[in-house]
Design a protein around this motif. Structure first.
Motif, PDB file in Angstrom:
ATOM      1  N   GLY A   1       0.822  -1.235  -0.059  1.00 14.57           N
ATOM      2  CA  GLY A   1      -0.044  -0.044   0.020  1.00 14.57           C
ATOM      3  C   GLY A   1       0.848   1.287  -0.011  1.00 14.57           C
TER       4      GLY A   1
ATOM      5  N   ASN B   1      -5.794   7.301   7.002  1.00 16.57           N
ATOM      6  CA  ASN B   1      -6.249   5.967   6.998  1.00 16.57           C
ATOM      7  C   ASN B   1      -7.541   5.776   7.713  1.00 16.57           C
ATOM      8  OD1 ASN B   1      -4.052   5.509   5.244  1.00 16.57           O
ATOM      9  ND2 ASN B   1      -2.894   4.491   6.964  1.00 16.57           N
ATOM     10  N   HIS B   2      -8.506   6.537   7.541  1.00 15.49           N
ATOM     11  CA  HIS B   2      -9.909   6.750   8.596  1.00 15.49           C
ATOM     12  C   HIS B   2     -10.417   5.223   8.259  1.00 15.49           C
ATOM     13  CE1 HIS B   2      -8.900  10.961   9.254  1.00 15.49           C
ATOM     14  NE2 HIS B   2      -8.698  10.995   7.776  1.00 15.49           N
TER      15      HIS B   2
ATOM     16  N   GLN C   1      -2.614   4.458  17.683  1.00 14.70           N
ATOM     17  CA  GLN C   1      -2.906   3.624  16.392  1.00 14.70           C
ATOM     18  C   GLN C   1      -3.848   4.652  15.712  1.00 14.70           C
ATOM     19  OE1 GLN C   1      -3.932  -0.052  17.325  1.00 14.70           O
ATOM     20  NE2 GLN C   1      -1.790  -0.913  17.158  1.00 14.70           N
TER      21      GLN C   1
ATOM     22  N   LEU D   1      -2.356   9.886   8.739  1.00 13.78           N
ATOM     23  CA  LEU D   1      -2.042   9.360   7.458  1.00 13.78           C
ATOM     24  C   LEU D   1      -3.086   9.647   6.450  1.00 13.78           C
ATOM     25  CD1 LEU D   1       0.040   6.279   8.760  1.00 13.78           C
ATOM     26  CD2 LEU D   1       0.885   8.256   7.747  1.00 13.78           C
TER      27      LEU D   1
ATOM     28  N   THR E   1      -2.542  -2.045   5.960  1.00 14.39           N
ATOM     29  CA  THR E   1      -3.021  -0.784   5.135  1.00 14.39           C
ATOM     30  C   THR E   1      -1.611  -0.033   4.306  1.00 14.39           C
ATOM     31  OG1 THR E   1      -2.984   0.891   6.904  1.00 14.39           O
ATOM     32  CG2 THR E   1      -5.074  -0.220   6.156  1.00 14.39           C
ATOM     33  N   ASN E   2      -0.668  -0.505   4.715  1.00 16.71           N
ATOM     34  CA  ASN E   2       0.581   0.424   4.309  1.00 16.71           C
ATOM     35  C   ASN E   2       1.709  -0.359   4.039  1.00 16.71           C
ATOM     36  OD1 ASN E   2      -1.076   2.558   5.847  1.00 16.71           O
ATOM     37  ND2 ASN E   2      -0.157   3.769   4.520  1.00 16.71           N
TER      38      ASN E   2
ATOM     39  N   ASP F   1      -0.977  -3.194  12.797  1.00 18.73           N
ATOM     40  CA  ASP F   1      -2.025  -2.291  12.501  1.00 18.73           C
ATOM     41  C   ASP F   1      -1.768  -1.678  11.083  1.00 18.73           C
ATOM     42  OD1 ASP F   1      -4.731  -0.950  13.133  1.00 18.73           O
ATOM     43  OD2 ASP F   1      -3.449   0.698  12.797  1.00 18.73           O
ATOM     44  N   LEU F   2      -0.225  -1.239  11.050  1.00 14.44           N
ATOM     45  CA  LEU F   2       0.084  -0.355   9.778  1.00 14.44           C
ATOM     46  C   LEU F   2       0.397  -1.211   8.628  1.00 14.44           C
ATOM     47  CD1 LEU F   2       2.883   2.251  10.858  1.00 14.44           C
ATOM     48  CD2 LEU F   2       0.478   2.417   9.768  1.00 14.44           C
TER      49      LEU F   2
ATOM     50  N   ARG G   1      -3.540   6.561  12.273  1.00 17.60           N
ATOM     51  CA  ARG G   1      -4.418   6.437  11.210  1.00 17.60           C
ATOM     52  C   ARG G   1      -5.075   7.789  10.873  1.00 17.60           C
ATOM     53  NH1 ARG G   1      -6.041   1.477  13.815  1.00 17.60           N
ATOM     54  NH2 ARG G   1      -7.836   2.717  14.949  1.00 17.60           N
ATOM     55  N   THR G   2      -5.568   8.683  11.424  1.00 17.12           N
ATOM     56  CA  THR G   2      -6.038   9.834  11.121  1.00 17.12           C
ATOM     57  C   THR G   2      -4.777  10.834  10.560  1.00 17.12           C
ATOM     58  OG1 THR G   2      -7.482   9.841  12.924  1.00 17.12           O
ATOM     59  CG2 THR G   2      -7.200  12.082  12.027  1.00 17.12           C
TER      60      THR G   2
END
Length: 297
Positions: free
Chosen positions: A49, A296-297, A287, A294, A75-76, A71-72, A291-292
């Protein structure tokens, strides 16, 4: 990497390299070594990602990101290096100066990121990230500064300054514990977070703190990059979306530094409650904030 066993107060011994391997066992990242701007660099990578580069703080190593890595990587693409001369990254020519560190970061991004990454730095790593962003905004997509150095004069709480001096001058389990009490609100909570990796984490950090080359690199980067304030007119040149994440009870870089920077530059500020300079001690809140920041909501 040190092969010397750490033995203190009759406790079980553990070599520095063994401790690192134990800490990375089963982690959602893999490790490789890259030659970047003259630095033999240990890099943790994982996920797919949009790329995110994670820079740790003074005296630390990339493993500090493990509590949020799972967690990261969902998505990334995550890239977490050991800073030059710290952790397992080696600088053959001696401790790196500011120019070499910034060149190293540029080389890391070029080698590991297929697109401009979001750059997330904590403490010393944040100061490095901010300085890089000032000169190379075109090479980043976002900037996230966590409990950042460099945004104001370095005036920590007296208790932290004393604990840091004691730990740097004479690294031991006792001085290490004193230092942890200053950077975390609740060291027992950090221990619970680490679970079975706690002893290996303490052993590895202590091994690094006792290694002369690591001590020299840490000292120079702090002096040239971490504690030297960046002039406001230079910070105003940062032209990528920038966010701040801060522990409410940070005794190293006080929350008022973040509040002032947020007001001056319009950077969103995410405050982690019941956390100190080691704001990742509240991993779920951290986290959410990350996420916010980055997107990544």
């Amino acid at each position: 990497m040190s092969g010397q066993p750490i033995v203190e107060d009759g406790s079980r011994s553990m070599r520095g390299d063994d401790a690192r391997r134990l800490l990375l066992a089963g982690a959602p990242v893999t490790e490789r070594r890259l030659d970047l701007a003259g630095v033999s660099t240990a890099v943790l990578e994982g996920g797919d990602g949009p790329p995110v580069v994670l820079l740790h703080g003074q005296g630390g190593w990339s493993g500090m990101w493990l509590p949020v890595a799972a967690d990261l990587v969902a998505t990334n693409r995550v890239v977490a290096p050991d800073l030059p001369g710290l952790g397992a990254s080696q600088v053959p020519g001696g401790p790196p100066d500011a120019a070499q560190v910034l060149a190293w970061l540029g080389a890391l991004i070029q080698r590991t990121c297929p697109a401009p990454p979001a750059l997330v730095g904590v403490s010393l790593g944040a100061a490095i990230g901010a300085r890089f962003a000032i000169a190379h905004c075109d090479r980043l997509s976002r900037l996230v500064l966590v409990d950042a150095g460099g945004l104001a004069a370095f005036r920590p709480a007296p208790g932290f300054a004393l604990a840091m001096i004691r730990f740097i001058a004479r690294p031991s389990q006792r001085t290490q514990q004193g230092f942890m009490r200053q950077v975390a609100v609740d060291p027992a909570r950090v221990r619970a977070l680490m679970g079975g990796r706690w002893e290996a984490s303490r052993a590895y950090q202590l091994d690094r703190a006792r290694t002369p080359s690591v001590r020299a690199a840490n000292r120079r980067m702090l002096r040239e990059l971490g504690t030297r304030p960046i002039p406001p007119q230079e910070l105003a040149r940062i032209a990528v979306p920038t966010s701040l994440i801060w522990g409410r009870h940070d005794r190293v870089m006080r929350l008022r530094i973040a509040e002032a920077a947020s007001a001056r530059y319009g950077w969103p500020l995410h405050v982690i409650e019941d956390a100190g300079h080691f704001s990742i001690e509240q991993p779920e809140a951290f986290q959410r904030a990350l996420r916010t920041a980055l997107g990544n909501h």
